[in-house]
Enzyme design. Structure first.
Site, mmCIF file in Angstrom:
data_model
loop_
_atom_site.group_PDB
_atom_site.id
_atom_site.type_symbol
_atom_site.label_atom_id
_atom_site.label_comp_id
_atom_site.label_asym_id
_atom_site.label_seq_id
_atom_site.Cartn_x
_atom_site.Cartn_y
_atom_site.Cartn_z
ATOM 1 N N GLY A 114 7.428 8.646 11.221
ATOM 2 C CA GLY A 114 8.765 8.828 11.793
ATOM 3 C C GLY A 114 8.810 10.118 12.590
ATOM 4 O O GLY A 114 7.803 10.552 13.149
ATOM 5 N N ARG A 115 10.008 10.740 12.616
ATOM 6 C CA ARG A 115 10.175 11.982 13.390
ATOM 7 C C ARG A 115 9.128 13.023 12.981
ATOM 8 O O ARG A 115 8.433 13.605 13.827
ATOM 9 C CB ARG A 115 11.588 12.551 13.166
ATOM 10 C CG ARG A 115 12.697 11.766 13.821
ATOM 11 C CD ARG A 115 14.060 12.295 13.359
ATOM 12 N NE ARG A 115 14.303 11.940 11.981
ATOM 13 C CZ ARG A 115 15.171 11.010 11.571
ATOM 14 N NH1 ARG A 115 15.930 10.374 12.448
ATOM 15 N NH2 ARG A 115 15.313 10.734 10.296
ATOM 16 N N ILE A 116 9.036 13.281 11.669
ATOM 17 C CA ILE A 116 8.144 14.356 11.209
ATOM 18 C C ILE A 116 6.680 13.904 11.250
ATOM 19 O O ILE A 116 5.795 14.681 11.635
ATOM 20 C CB ILE A 116 8.552 14.843 9.798
ATOM 21 C CG1 ILE A 116 10.017 15.319 9.800
ATOM 22 C CG2 ILE A 116 7.638 15.982 9.350
ATOM 23 C CD1 ILE A 116 10.598 15.630 8.427
ATOM 24 N N ARG A 161 6.308 1.279 7.566
ATOM 25 C CA ARG A 161 6.766 -0.102 7.330
ATOM 26 C C ARG A 161 6.421 -0.970 8.532
ATOM 27 O O ARG A 161 6.104 -2.138 8.396
ATOM 28 C CB ARG A 161 8.275 -0.124 7.082
ATOM 29 C CG ARG A 161 8.656 0.457 5.734
ATOM 30 C CD ARG A 161 10.138 0.543 5.572
ATOM 31 N NE ARG A 161 10.765 1.383 6.610
ATOM 32 C CZ ARG A 161 11.990 1.855 6.536
ATOM 33 N NH1 ARG A 161 12.746 1.562 5.507
ATOM 34 N NH2 ARG A 161 12.475 2.610 7.504
ATOM 35 N N ARG A 201 8.768 13.593 -0.819
ATOM 36 C CA ARG A 201 9.547 13.720 -2.044
ATOM 37 C C ARG A 201 8.585 13.551 -3.220
ATOM 38 O O ARG A 201 7.636 12.753 -3.131
ATOM 39 C CB ARG A 201 10.622 12.620 -2.137
ATOM 40 C CG ARG A 201 11.830 12.827 -1.261
ATOM 41 C CD ARG A 201 12.750 13.929 -1.805
ATOM 42 N NE ARG A 201 13.924 14.124 -0.976
ATOM 43 C CZ ARG A 201 13.998 14.973 0.064
ATOM 44 N NH1 ARG A 201 12.979 15.718 0.393
ATOM 45 N NH2 ARG A 201 15.122 15.093 0.749
ATOM 46 N N ASP A 224 4.398 20.379 -1.706
ATOM 47 C CA ASP A 224 5.664 21.113 -1.494
ATOM 48 C C ASP A 224 6.779 20.524 -2.336
ATOM 49 O O ASP A 224 7.829 21.139 -2.479
ATOM 50 C CB ASP A 224 6.049 21.051 -0.004
ATOM 51 C CG ASP A 224 7.280 21.895 0.322
ATOM 52 O OD1 ASP A 224 7.298 23.084 -0.071
ATOM 53 O OD2 ASP A 224 8.219 21.370 0.953
ATOM 54 N N GLU A 268 11.813 18.641 -9.818
ATOM 55 C CA GLU A 268 12.023 20.008 -9.316
ATOM 56 C C GLU A 268 13.223 20.664 -9.995
ATOM 57 O O GLU A 268 14.204 19.975 -10.270
ATOM 58 C CB GLU A 268 12.258 19.957 -7.799
ATOM 59 C CG GLU A 268 11.042 19.472 -7.052
ATOM 60 C CD GLU A 268 11.313 19.275 -5.562
ATOM 61 O OE1 GLU A 268 12.407 19.635 -5.083
ATOM 62 O OE2 GLU A 268 10.432 18.750 -4.891
ATOM 63 N N HIS A 275 9.219 23.527 -2.412
ATOM 64 C CA HIS A 275 10.094 22.714 -1.555
ATOM 65 C C HIS A 275 10.699 23.600 -0.450
ATOM 66 O O HIS A 275 11.916 23.765 -0.366
ATOM 67 C CB HIS A 275 11.200 22.034 -2.373
ATOM 68 C CG HIS A 275 11.824 20.874 -1.657
ATOM 69 N ND1 HIS A 275 12.328 19.764 -2.316
ATOM 70 C CD2 HIS A 275 12.035 20.634 -0.335
ATOM 71 C CE1 HIS A 275 12.823 18.913 -1.426
ATOM 72 N NE2 HIS A 275 12.648 19.424 -0.217
#
Ligand code: NAP
Ligand code: 8YV
Length: 320
Positions: A152-154, A174, A231, A255, A260, A278
């Site tokens: 995606g974007r990242i 996907r 995540r 990260d 968390e 994070h």
């Protein structure tokens, strides 16, 4: 005249908190800290402020008859029950794009850290070990094979940076992106088997729960490194710990974690692991941009103006 009431469902970043306090009364997690007071307050709440990790369940949304928006300070919103928000007529917003560069930068930072053992080398020098002999050889990053889970974007921003290091890029998502020029694999395991660095950057939530499991780690193999900036829920943390302990994979840069801010103690002492709290979007510049966007969304939602960045699932309700 009293300021409109907003509920913060998580500890907010000071930039966002301060902006909200300029025109709203912000109730900090009252639904958790003082449920009795919250029962009286809930009917007056006009907006909900959260973070990427915050929980906004159906049970909370159903107590907020006047809420006009849930504004998340973060691009991920897996903690928000979006179908329930739509049922209650409350649109959800997030902060895409403004943090993409920072998260991609940190992903590359972790790739370089685990590959070139930068944190370990720093400890080596500080511990006075340099005179006793050379540090162990590291892993070459330039020219290595990068696999990205989530294009995606990242994911695209990570691919761009990795290309600058002469890395070959393959990915899974996907859907295939034929125009990207990168090689697509239909599963994370098939991708892992073909790469040296596997970088995870999907959303969290049910759709990606334990997408990176023992089978994927086995496929990544003893010379492969896992990087997770997505995540904690996307990786089976117990399977990862076992894979690191057994040498099933070479190392990891993490990260994000399953529970968390708790990080399993088993990871603390591992020499082949780099841990960050994070912090992928945690620069002054980006946190300010996130706060500005989250605040603009809150203001727009409460005043009935068009939202700046609603989450994709809410587009249909907003076009009615
Ligand atoms: P995005 O543009 O929506 O991209 C998400 C990508 O994940 C898409 O390519 C999507 O596939 C893919 N994906 C979704 N479900 C998948 C599945 N089951 N299997 C494989 N791929 C799947 O989101 P983004 O802006 O890049 O952000 C991605 C995530 O990064 C956020 O949701 C957040 O969880 C995490 N994040 C973490 C930090 C941090 O501080 N560590 C900071 C920011 C973001 P399609 O393209 O086929 O739809
Ligand atoms: C933030 C994030 O750390 O954008 C996300 O999805 O996880 C991070 O940018 C978080 O939202 C702030 O708590």
């Amino acid at each position: 005249m009293s300021k409109p009431d907003v509920l913060a469902v998580a500890k907010l970043h000071p930039f966002y908190q301060k902006a909200l306090e300029s025109i709203y009364t912000v109730h900090d997690r009252t639904h958790v800290t003082d449920p009795a007071a919250f029962a009286a307050l809930a009917p007056r709440i006009v907006g909900v402020a959260g973070t990427g990790e915050a929980s906004v369940p159906r049970s909370l949304l159903s107590q907020l008859p006047q809420a006009k928006v849930v504004s998340v300070f973060g691009v991920g919103y897996d903690g928000v029950d979006v179908p329930a928000a739509i049922e209650h007529g409350i649109p959800v917003t997030h902060t895409p794009d403004v943090l993409t560069d920072d998260v991609a930068d940190l992903a590359m930072g972790l790739v370089l850290s685990v590959g070139r053992t930068i944190p370990q080398a720093d400890k080596f020098v500080r511990a006075g070990q340099w005179p006793n002999g050379p540090i162990a050889l590291a892993r070459k990053v330039s020219g290595a094979r990068m696999g990205i889970v989530g294009m995606g974007r990242i994911g695209k921003a990570i691919a761009k940076r990795a290309s600058g290091f002469g890395m070959s890029i393959a990915y899974t998502a996907r859907t295939e992106k034929p125009d990207s020029g990168y090689r697509f694999f239909a599963s994370a395991a098939a991708l892992a088997a073909q790469v040296d660095f596997l970088v995870v950057i999907t959303p969290g939530g049910a759709g990606t729960h334990h997408l990176i499991n023992a089978e994927v780690l086995q496929a990544l193999g003893p010379r492969g490194f896992l990087i997770n900036v997505a995540r904690g829920s996307v990786v089976d943390e117990q399977a990862l710990i076992q894979a690191l302990q057994n040498g099933t994979i070479a190392g990891a840069g993490l990260d994000v974690f399953a529970n968390e801010p708790q990080v399993p103690e088993a990871l603390w002492s591992m020499g082949n692991v780099v841990l960050t709290p994070h912090m992928a979007s945690a620069t002054t510049e980006t946190r300010q941009a996130m706060a500005d966007l989250a605040f603009a969304n809150m203001q727009a939602g409460i005043s009935g103006q068009p939202l700046r960045t609603p989450v994709p699932e809410c587009m249909a309700m907003l076009s009615k």
